[in-house]
Design a protein around this motif. Sequence first.
Motif, PDB file in Angstrom:
ATOM      1  N   LEU A 252       0.841  -1.190   0.000  1.00  0.00           N
ATOM      2  CA  LEU A 252       0.000   0.000   0.000  1.00  0.00           C
ATOM      3  C   LEU A 252       0.881   1.246   0.000  1.00  0.00           C
ATOM      4  O   LEU A 252       0.598   2.224  -0.704  1.00  0.00           O
ATOM      5  CB  LEU A 252      -0.918   0.002   1.227  1.00  0.00           C
ATOM      6  N   ALA A 253       1.964   1.203   0.770  1.00  0.00           N
ATOM      7  CA  ALA A 253       2.902   2.328   0.788  1.00  0.00           C
ATOM      8  C   ALA A 253       3.523   2.547  -0.586  1.00  0.00           C
ATOM      9  O   ALA A 253       3.631   3.685  -1.060  1.00  0.00           O
ATOM     10  CB  ALA A 253       3.994   2.076   1.827  1.00  0.00           C
ATOM     11  N   TYR A 254       3.901   1.457  -1.256  1.00  0.00           N
ATOM     12  CA  TYR A 254       4.462   1.584  -2.608  1.00  0.00           C
ATOM     13  C   TYR A 254       3.436   2.193  -3.564  1.00  0.00           C
ATOM     14  O   TYR A 254       3.773   3.015  -4.415  1.00  0.00           O
ATOM     15  CB  TYR A 254       4.893   0.216  -3.151  1.00  0.00           C
ATOM     16  N   ARG A 255       2.177   1.786  -3.415  1.00  0.00           N
ATOM     17  CA  ARG A 255       1.149   2.297  -4.314  1.00  0.00           C
ATOM     18  C   ARG A 255       0.965   3.806  -4.145  1.00  0.00           C
ATOM     19  O   ARG A 255       0.798   4.539  -5.117  1.00  0.00           O
ATOM     20  CB  ARG A 255      -0.179   1.572  -4.070  1.00  0.00           C
ATOM     21  N   ILE A 256       1.019   4.263  -2.909  1.00  0.00           N
ATOM     22  CA  ILE A 256       0.892   5.702  -2.656  1.00  0.00           C
ATOM     23  C   ILE A 256       2.060   6.450  -3.301  1.00  0.00           C
ATOM     24  O   ILE A 256       1.875   7.486  -3.950  1.00  0.00           O
ATOM     25  CB  ILE A 256       0.838   5.980  -1.144  1.00  0.00           C
ATOM     26  N   LEU A 257       3.266   5.917  -3.148  1.00  0.00           N
ATOM     27  CA  LEU A 257       4.434   6.552  -3.761  1.00  0.00           C
ATOM     28  C   LEU A 257       4.320   6.538  -5.283  1.00  0.00           C
ATOM     29  O   LEU A 257       4.716   7.496  -5.955  1.00  0.00           O
ATOM     30  CB  LEU A 257       5.718   5.838  -3.318  1.00  0.00           C
TER      31      LEU A 257
END
Length: 262
Positions: free
Chosen positions: A109-114
């Motif tokens: 999820l963190a990667y998707r936000i980035l």
Amino acid sequence: MTLEKNFFRLTSDPDPAKVRPLSVLRQTLKLLMKKWKAESNYTYICDQFKSLRQDLTVQHIANEFTVEVYEQHARIALETKDLGEYNQCQTQLKQLYGQGQPGKTLEFLAYRILYYVYTRNRSELNEALATMTETERFAPAVDHALRVRAAWASGNYHRFFELYRIAPNMGAFLMDHFADRERCAALRTMCKAYRPTIKISFIAHELAFGSTKKCLKFLADHSIPIIDTSDGGMAVDGKAAYPSAMAAMQKFEKVDIKGQIY
């Protein structure tokens, strides 16, 4: 029963005799991870992972192991700057997580936000924020990604590059794809705010280059004029460099990548 098999795009129904069962695919993943650590041959590894994923797909296998396969391939793709292949993995992971399959959901999820920051996709960012639970929001990796988003949205380059330095997991590999864009934006702001000159050493530190040499190469690549200072150092003349900084930003008007997340 063969562990290694080259990837071929299917043009007809797969031959059951050539599709590896789940028990063999589990052994294949272990072998691929071992070979990646020992040899780091991405061309080979990517081909083998695509073949592994294909054998899972044709058998309609969607379980915790499938998630692990896509997560591992996504991390390797990030490490090798293959954003297109990473996005294909992330797209499938989003679907698998949505089906309730367990995995490293908070990390990705963190990667998707980035990624949304990279593509400047504000609508998807807003949707992610609206559907995020409190548990997700305060997970360390997700919290970091949200702070990156806030720094980017507000133009706070100082905070952005502080976060770049401490990105958890493989976040820095993803941020690498838009770090230069944010450096150009920051330099444009600095040229307006700092007059008459900005020391190279200050720019190198503020924009997280790691060394003066890397900073000088970046400035040269973007046609930013550099002058010598009276104390024997080097600096950027803010007024003279501003047009070049503005021109540099035009290189980042479009994001051209494959494998979009939908």
